[in-house]
Design an enzyme around this catalytic site. Structure first.
Site, PDB file in Angstrom:
ATOM      1  N   LYS A  94       3.288 -13.493   4.652  1.00 56.36           N
ATOM      2  CA  LYS A  94       2.423 -12.503   5.304  1.00 56.36           C
ATOM      3  C   LYS A  94       1.124 -13.126   5.807  1.00 56.36           C
ATOM      4  CE  LYS A  94       0.514  -7.878   4.436  1.00 56.36           C
ATOM      5  NZ  LYS A  94       0.541  -6.733   3.503  1.00 56.36           N
ATOM      6  N   HIS A  95       0.528 -14.027   5.009  1.00 53.70           N
ATOM      7  CA  HIS A  95      -0.799 -14.554   5.348  1.00 53.70           C
ATOM      8  C   HIS A  95      -0.796 -16.057   5.646  1.00 53.70           C
ATOM      9  CE1 HIS A  95      -2.576 -10.710   4.140  1.00 53.70           C
ATOM     10  NE2 HIS A  95      -1.857 -10.775   3.036  1.00 53.70           N
ATOM     11  N   HIS A 105       5.775 -14.037  -0.747  1.00 53.88           N
ATOM     12  CA  HIS A 105       5.271 -12.903   0.039  1.00 53.88           C
ATOM     13  C   HIS A 105       3.909 -13.252   0.658  1.00 53.88           C
ATOM     14  CE1 HIS A 105       4.089  -8.726   0.968  1.00 53.88           C
ATOM     15  NE2 HIS A 105       2.916  -9.086   0.481  1.00 53.88           N
ATOM     16  N   GLU A 106       3.026 -13.827  -0.165  1.00 52.94           N
ATOM     17  CA  GLU A 106       1.680 -14.170   0.331  1.00 52.94           C
ATOM     18  C   GLU A 106       1.760 -15.240   1.414  1.00 52.94           C
ATOM     19  OE1 GLU A 106      -1.326 -12.618  -0.489  1.00 52.94           O
ATOM     20  OE2 GLU A 106       0.037 -11.194  -1.422  1.00 52.94           O
ATOM     21  N   GLN A 119      -7.892 -10.798  -8.414  1.00 51.11           N
ATOM     22  CA  GLN A 119      -7.674  -9.520  -9.099  1.00 51.11           C
ATOM     23  C   GLN A 119      -8.021  -9.664 -10.577  1.00 51.11           C
ATOM     24  OE1 GLN A 119      -3.512  -8.666  -8.310  1.00 51.11           O
ATOM     25  NE2 GLN A 119      -2.753 -10.237  -9.688  1.00 51.11           N
ATOM     26  N   PHE A 172       6.149 -13.394  -5.398  1.00 51.36           N
ATOM     27  CA  PHE A 172       4.774 -13.027  -5.019  1.00 51.36           C
ATOM     28  C   PHE A 172       4.193 -14.108  -4.100  1.00 51.36           C
ATOM     29  CE2 PHE A 172       0.248 -12.374  -6.986  1.00 51.36           C
ATOM     30  CZ  PHE A 172      -0.146 -11.592  -5.908  1.00 51.36           C
ATOM     31  N   HIS A 229      -5.054 -13.086  -5.901  1.00 56.44           N
ATOM     32  CA  HIS A 229      -4.132 -12.211  -5.173  1.00 56.44           C
ATOM     33  C   HIS A 229      -3.722 -12.912  -3.880  1.00 56.44           C
ATOM     34  CE1 HIS A 229      -3.222  -7.973  -3.262  1.00 56.44           C
ATOM     35  NE2 HIS A 229      -2.354  -8.881  -2.911  1.00 56.44           N
TER      36      HIS A 229
HETATM   37  P1  5GP Z   1      -4.153  -2.325   0.566  1.00 60.36           P
HETATM   38  O1  5GP Z   1      -3.634  -1.300   1.469  1.00 60.36           O
HETATM   39  O2  5GP Z   1      -3.560  -2.278  -0.810  1.00 60.36           O
HETATM   40  O3  5GP Z   1      -5.645  -2.499   0.564  1.00 60.36           O
HETATM   41  O4  5GP Z   1      -3.630  -3.709   1.176  1.00 60.36           O
HETATM   42  C1  5GP Z   1      -2.270  -4.023   1.244  1.00 60.36           C
HETATM   43  C2  5GP Z   1      -2.136  -5.415   1.759  1.00 60.36           C
HETATM   44  O5  5GP Z   1      -2.514  -5.487   3.151  1.00 60.36           O
HETATM   45  C3  5GP Z   1      -3.010  -6.471   1.083  1.00 60.36           C
HETATM   46  O6  5GP Z   1      -2.458  -6.925  -0.089  1.00 60.36           O
HETATM   47  C4  5GP Z   1      -3.060  -7.533   2.152  1.00 60.36           C
HETATM   48  O7  5GP Z   1      -1.858  -8.261   2.188  1.00 60.36           O
HETATM   49  C5  5GP Z   1      -3.192  -6.711   3.391  1.00 60.36           C
HETATM   50  N1  5GP Z   1      -4.600  -6.395   3.687  1.00 60.36           N
HETATM   51  C6  5GP Z   1      -5.273  -5.254   3.369  1.00 60.36           C
HETATM   52  N2  5GP Z   1      -6.535  -5.292   3.838  1.00 60.36           N
HETATM   53  C7  5GP Z   1      -6.668  -6.491   4.459  1.00 60.36           C
HETATM   54  C8  5GP Z   1      -7.742  -7.090   5.166  1.00 60.36           C
HETATM   55  O8  5GP Z   1      -8.836  -6.528   5.329  1.00 60.36           O
HETATM   56  N3  5GP Z   1      -7.489  -8.328   5.662  1.00 60.36           N
HETATM   57  C9  5GP Z   1      -6.298  -8.964   5.524  1.00 60.36           C
HETATM   58  N4  5GP Z   1      -6.167 -10.176   6.052  1.00 60.36           N
HETATM   59  N5  5GP Z   1      -5.257  -8.394   4.890  1.00 60.36           N
HETATM   60  C10 5GP Z   1      -5.444  -7.190   4.356  1.00 60.36           C
HETATM   61  P1  5GP Z   2       0.077  -7.398  -0.419  1.00 54.11           P
HETATM   62  O1  5GP Z   2      -0.533  -6.194  -1.014  1.00 54.11           O
HETATM   63  O2  5GP Z   2      -0.608  -8.699  -0.676  1.00 54.11           O
HETATM   64  O3  5GP Z   2       0.649  -7.260   0.930  1.00 54.11           O
HETATM   65  O4  5GP Z   2       1.412  -7.464  -1.234  1.00 54.11           O
HETATM   66  C1  5GP Z   2       1.490  -7.782  -2.544  1.00 54.11           C
HETATM   67  C2  5GP Z   2       2.961  -7.736  -2.845  1.00 54.11           C
HETATM   68  O5  5GP Z   2       3.184  -8.633  -3.888  1.00 54.11           O
HETATM   69  C3  5GP Z   2       3.431  -6.364  -3.278  1.00 54.11           C
HETATM   70  O6  5GP Z   2       4.762  -6.187  -2.851  1.00 54.11           O
HETATM   71  C4  5GP Z   2       3.376  -6.466  -4.773  1.00 54.11           C
HETATM   72  O7  5GP Z   2       4.339  -5.677  -5.412  1.00 54.11           O
HETATM   73  C5  5GP Z   2       3.684  -7.943  -4.989  1.00 54.11           C
HETATM   74  N1  5GP Z   2       3.029  -8.488  -6.165  1.00 54.11           N
HETATM   75  C6  5GP Z   2       3.664  -9.196  -7.115  1.00 54.11           C
HETATM   76  N2  5GP Z   2       2.815  -9.543  -8.089  1.00 54.11           N
HETATM   77  C7  5GP Z   2       1.603  -9.051  -7.753  1.00 54.11           C
HETATM   78  C8  5GP Z   2       0.336  -9.086  -8.382  1.00 54.11           C
HETATM   79  O8  5GP Z   2       0.120  -9.654  -9.466  1.00 54.11           O
HETATM   80  N3  5GP Z   2      -0.685  -8.480  -7.719  1.00 54.11           N
HETATM   81  C9  5GP Z   2      -0.506  -7.854  -6.520  1.00 54.11           C
HETATM   82  N4  5GP Z   2      -1.557  -7.267  -5.945  1.00 54.11           N
HETATM   83  N5  5GP Z   2       0.681  -7.787  -5.906  1.00 54.11           N
HETATM   84  C10 5GP Z   2       1.743  -8.373  -6.522  1.00 54.11           C
END
Ligand code: 5GP
Ligand code: 5GP
Length: 235
Positions: A120-121, A116-117, A36, A113, A63
């Site tokens: 989830k992943h 969470h990563e 990011q 953060f 990210h």
């Molecule tokens: P957003 O809806 O903001 O694009 O994505 C929210 C979150 O869903 C991302 O931060 C990530 O954790 C997951 N995500 C969104 N798109 C993808 C994707 O194409 N592949 C994977 N592995 N995760 C995704």
């Molecule tokens: P994702 O979109 O990867 O599923 O979730 C990201 C989560 O981590 C969200 O709950 C978001 O509030 C939190 N988060 C904390 N710090 C950051 C940051 O620097 N960037 C992003 N994209 N998400 C963050």
């Protein structure tokens, strides 16, 4: 003798089936490595808070490293039992604070953060906690996005065509990225995230098998931190 031999063969067959089933449960096809651009995270509808460890440098930050399938779907939250333990990544901490800072509000030290990563992943990979975070830090180093863009004359504080940005990254990294934009307070589309694809060994950039959704305007801002401040919202 014949009966013993066939029961051994049946056992071997069952074992092989279980192994195939087991590995396919944890399987995926490639990673998205997502970085990011902090000024764009901050200059958007959702405000930002600098981490407790200080204002991030003007550089791309991580990210996540997300396992994905070739059909665009992805696994998530594969093991709810194992949460991230600070002790597993203590030697990576100063690099994590620099290269993977949290910008969400309220300010934090990053553990939430990263946790969470991981949950989830990371739990959907075959990597342990240390290897997962180390792999992402190494990929950030290897992609060196800010320098790659700088080498092509692309610098924060200006507007560029998305094509020029993509081309510069393709030349520097070896494979075309996916560029994800968000919108600033004045309605400008700006460079928000750069997706690169990585093979399942988590070391090699590859051509993306499938691209995520989302699109940018043809000309986008690459904002500088000097025009953006953190949120002063109350929490
Ligand atoms: P957003 O809806 O903001 O694009 O994505 C929210 C979150 O869903 C991302 O931060 C990530 O954790 C997951 N995500 C969104 N798109 C993808 C994707 O194409 N592949 C994977 N592995 N995760 C995704
Ligand atoms: P994702 O979109 O990867 O599923 O979730 C990201 C989560 O981590 C969200 O709950 C978001 O509030 C939190 N988060 C904390 N710090 C950051 C940051 O620097 N960037 C992003 N994209 N998400 C963050």
């Amino acid at each position: 003798m014949m009966r013993v031999k066939s029961s051994v063969l049946i056992n071997l067959f069952v074992l092989q089936c279980l192994l195939i089933l087991g590995s396919s449960l944890q399987d995926f096809d490639f990673f998205y490595f997502v970085q990011q651009w902090p000024p764009s995270y901050c200059d958007s509808r959702h405000s930002c808070c600098y981490p407790t460890t200080g204002k991030p440098n003007e550089d791309f930050t991580i990210h996540g490293l997300w396992p994905n399938y070739n059909d665009g779907k992805w696994p998530s939250n594969c093991d709810q039992q194992t949460s991230l333990h600070k002790s597993e990544i203590s030697d990576l901490m100063s690099k994590m604070q620099k290269d993977w800072p949290t910008l969400a509000c309220p300010s934090g030290d990053g553990m939430k953060f990263w946790g969470h990563e991981w949950g989830k992943h990371g739990t959907c990979t075959s990597l342990d906690q240390h290897s997962y975070f180390q792999a992402a830090l190494q990929l950030k180093n290897n992609s060196n996005l800010l320098q790659v863009l700088g080498n092509a004359g692309i610098r924060p504080g200006n507007f560029y065509s998305v094509e020029r940005i993509k081309q510069a990254i393709e030349e520097g990294v070896g494979h075309a990225p996916f560029i994800d934009c968000n919108v600033d307070a004045s309605g400008n589309h700006q460079l928000f995230q750069v997706y690169l694809c990585v093979d399942t060994s988590s070391t090699k950039f590859i051509k993306c098998p499938v691209l995520p959704h989302g699109r940018c305007g043809s000309r986008i801002e690459f904002p500088s931190f000097s025009n953006v401040s953190e949120s002063h919202d109350e929490f």
